[in-house]
Design a protein around this motif. Structure first.
Motif, short mmCIF file in Angstrom:
data_model
loop_
_atom_site.label_atom_id
_atom_site.label_comp_id
_atom_site.label_asym_id
_atom_site.label_seq_id
_atom_site.Cartn_x
_atom_site.Cartn_y
_atom_site.Cartn_z
N ILE A 335 -50.97 -30.43 -39.61
CA ILE A 335 -49.68 -29.80 -39.83
C ILE A 335 -48.83 -30.11 -38.61
CG2 ILE A 335 -48.47 -27.62 -40.22
CD1 ILE A 335 -51.05 -26.53 -41.42
N SER A 336 -47.74 -30.81 -38.82
CA SER A 336 -46.96 -31.35 -37.70
C SER A 336 -45.52 -30.90 -37.74
CB SER A 336 -47.04 -32.88 -37.72
OG SER A 336 -46.31 -33.43 -36.65
N ILE A 337 -44.98 -30.59 -36.56
CA ILE A 337 -43.57 -30.21 -36.43
C ILE A 337 -42.97 -31.00 -35.29
CG2 ILE A 337 -44.15 -28.27 -34.91
CD1 ILE A 337 -41.71 -26.81 -35.99
N LYS A 338 -41.74 -31.44 -35.50
CA LYS A 338 -41.00 -32.10 -34.42
C LYS A 338 -40.13 -31.05 -33.75
CE LYS A 338 -38.27 -36.13 -33.18
NZ LYS A 338 -37.59 -37.36 -33.63
N TYR A 339 -40.40 -30.80 -32.48
CA TYR A 339 -39.69 -29.76 -31.76
C TYR A 339 -39.58 -30.15 -30.29
CZ TYR A 339 -38.35 -25.24 -29.89
OH TYR A 339 -37.65 -24.25 -29.26
N ILE A 385 -48.86 -30.60 -33.15
CA ILE A 385 -49.74 -30.79 -34.30
C ILE A 385 -50.84 -29.74 -34.32
CG2 ILE A 385 -51.29 -32.41 -35.48
CD1 ILE A 385 -49.76 -34.68 -34.02
N LEU A 386 -51.01 -29.13 -35.47
CA LEU A 386 -52.12 -28.22 -35.73
C LEU A 386 -53.10 -28.95 -36.63
CD1 LEU A 386 -53.62 -25.46 -35.95
CD2 LEU A 386 -52.03 -24.89 -37.81
N THR A 387 -54.32 -29.13 -36.17
CA THR A 387 -55.35 -29.81 -36.96
C THR A 387 -56.42 -28.80 -37.37
OG1 THR A 387 -55.01 -31.93 -35.85
CG2 THR A 387 -57.10 -31.62 -36.99
#
Length: 552
Positions: A335-339, A385-387
């Motif tokens: 689960i990925s976020i650009k921040y 990133i949450l893996t």
């Protein structure tokens, strides 16, 4: 793009939603289905036999309450069950604040402070664009999160039962087909089905949905929720900025040329990491701050734009690579976020991933790294990133990346967030797992959410892999089915070492009487035309001979 209802901002939000919580007291909240019954427990600290039930409201200066009377039809009150109030056949008019107490000088004030807020939910099939070609995703959605967690969701296709599953997501991606109508219900409330919807068209930029009725029509400025409507939505929307000398005008735009002109939008601004919103087509910001803004379609927040900086490039905007993920049990997911925010590099422990449980919109907790299963990777090209490895069904939840500053209090987990559904594989049969020779039977490698269109499946019969044509993938069609097709079937996904449990297909032989009848039918079909032909030929020959005799 319509420019009515313009909101104006001067460096901060002037469009404020007034909350009834806080100094006026915290309300308990219950959400129940429209048409169902609900039990409201008495929230008084020391209930007595003299307790009565009231509706209560506050007009910002004074409290008002109205006593309810048990009539045996709409309202029932039970002293044996701690003064519980039962409300039957819920409608939108029942969505109020309720309390139980005694009538005294401070009754209204005390009643307000121990009130219970009742939300009445309607059921609606929502249609959301997928990332897989020209397809959409369906979800059985309620207007509020049901207090009684649904045991299962039931799906219908053209009013016929399709399947039942714990997940509200329809298990397959859907393409356009006007003649196909979908509906859903919550188990135990089959009589309260959602209005039917059909996906009329899906293109690369737009999709059109027809609703039999429901709140989606109301969001489209229809005259009534009870009227049918057809709405064309954009597949993607974005915030459009128009720069002027001392201000910026923001509007919600799309690349869909046929998007419904009456579609309402909701614009969001994030000020100090807290979200505020305003229902508007556009707004103007004077002396714009370095904050982020986004927009969504009113009533369908899943159609939500990416956040953009109103000023500068680094304002702490949160943009997830994917907001809906369907993953197999036992597999891994990123689960990925650009921040990015320049302030974060000076603050320790300011970044956290939260899991938002399905038990309620306020029920969320910080995720803790588990060696080998849950891992965090920060600041990889501004991506966080949450893996999660070895996915389990209880990993199904919402996930949100949140930022905390030393001056900031925690805010409720509003969107944007990522919805993760973890599914197993199971074999289902249509029409049933017990069929007769000669019938058509379809085997489906079923999931609780739609996997990507390019997913390849492998089928097994009695633990032996089957060689099938490319057209038979998720669906295995046996037409006509024969005795040799009987056995234990299982399926797996080609790229994953995950297999469904075996399910047995029973094929019954044709009964002798049926077999004899079929043979007779076949003989009749083959012999009868020949007999009729010979009979007609004989009649003609006889007529010819008779005519010849008369001539002589």
């Amino acid at each position: 793009m319509l420019l009515a209802d313009v909101c104006v901002f001067v460096g901060f939000f002037l469009c404020i939603s007034v909350s009834i919580k806080g100094v006026q007291g915290q309300a308990n909240s219950i959400c129940a289905l429209k048409g169902s019954s609900v039990d409201l427990p008495c929230s008084a600290q020391h209930p007595t036999s003299g307790m009565k039930w009231f509706t209560v409201h506050w007009n910002k200066s004074e409290y008002f309450q109205n006593e309810l009377r048990a009539d045996g039809k709409k309202y029932n009150m039970s002293e044996e069950s701690n003064n519980t109030l039962t409300i039957k056949d819920l409608t939108e008019k029942d969505a109020k604040f309720y309390c139980c107490g005694e009538t005294d000088t401070n009754a209204s004030y005390l009643c307000w402070h121990r009130r219970t807020e009742l939300h009445v939910a309607d059921l609606q099939v929502k249609v959301i664009p997928s990332t897989e070609g020209q397809t959409v995703t369906l979800i059985c959605n309620t207007s509020c999160l049901l207090t009684e967690k649904p045991a299962a969701y039931i799906w219908y296709k053209n009013r016929e039962f399709l399947y039942q599953d714990w997940s509200p997501w329809y298990q397959q991606l859907v393409s356009s087909e006007e003649s196909v109508r979908y509906s859903c219900a919550v188990k135990g409330y089959k009589h309260l089905r959602a209005p039917e919807v059909s996906v009329d068209s899906v293109t690369s930029t737009c999709f059109t949905v027809s609703y039999a009725k429901g709140r989606m029509c109301l969001n489209n400025q229809s005259r009534s929720m009870d009227e049918p409507c057809s709405i064309t939505y954009p597949r993607e929307i974005h915030v459009q900025k128009t720069l002027m000398k001392n201000c910026v005008t923001l509007s919600c735009a799309s690349s869909c040329p046929t998007a419904d002109l009456h579609t309402s939008y909701r614009l969001y601004g994030k000020m100090h990491f807290k979200y505020s919103s305003c229902e508007s087509q556009a707004f103007t910001v004077f002396n714009p701050p370095p904050e982020s803004f986004s927009c969504a379609i009113q009533g369908n927040k899943e159609l939500h734009s990416a956040e953009v900086c109103i000023k500068g490039e680094y304002c702490g905007q949160e943009n997830y690579l994917s907001r809906r993920i369907c993953a197999l049990e036992g597999s891994s997911v990123n689960i990925s976020i650009k921040y990015y925010d320049s302030v974060l590099q000076y603050i320790d422990k300011s970044k956290l991933w939260h899991k938002i449980e399905t038990g309620g919109p306020w029920d969320f907790k910080s995720l803790i790294s588990e060696t080998g299963r849950v891992n965090f990777y920060d600041s990889v090209n501004d991506h966080h990133i949450l893996t999660i490895n070895n996915l389990q069904k209880n990993d199904s939840a919402g996930y949100k990346f949140r930022v905390h500053k030393y001056y900031q209090q925690q805010n409720e987990p509003d969107f944007p967030q990522v919805t993760l559904v973890v599914t197993g594989l199971r074999v289902t049969f249509n029409p049933s797992a017990e069929v007769t020779e000669g019938q058509r039977v379809t085997l489906i490698c079923s999931t609780s959410c739609p996997l990507t269109d390019d997913t390849n499946y492998i089928w097994y019969l009695n633990s032996q892999p089957l060689t099938l044509p490319e057209t038979q993938n998720k669906h295995l069609v046996l037409d006509p089915v024969s005795m040799q097709h009987a056995g234990n079937y299982s399926c797996t996904v080609k790229t994953q070492d995950i297999m469904s449990s075996e399910e047995n297909l029973t094929v019954k032989p044709l009964e002798k009487s049926i077999l004899i009848m079929n043979v007779l039918k076949l003989m009749f079909v083959l012999v009868f035309p020949s007999a009729v032909f010979l009979f007609n030929l004989r009649i003609r020959k006889k007529k010819t001979l008779t005519s010849a005799g008369k001539t002589k």
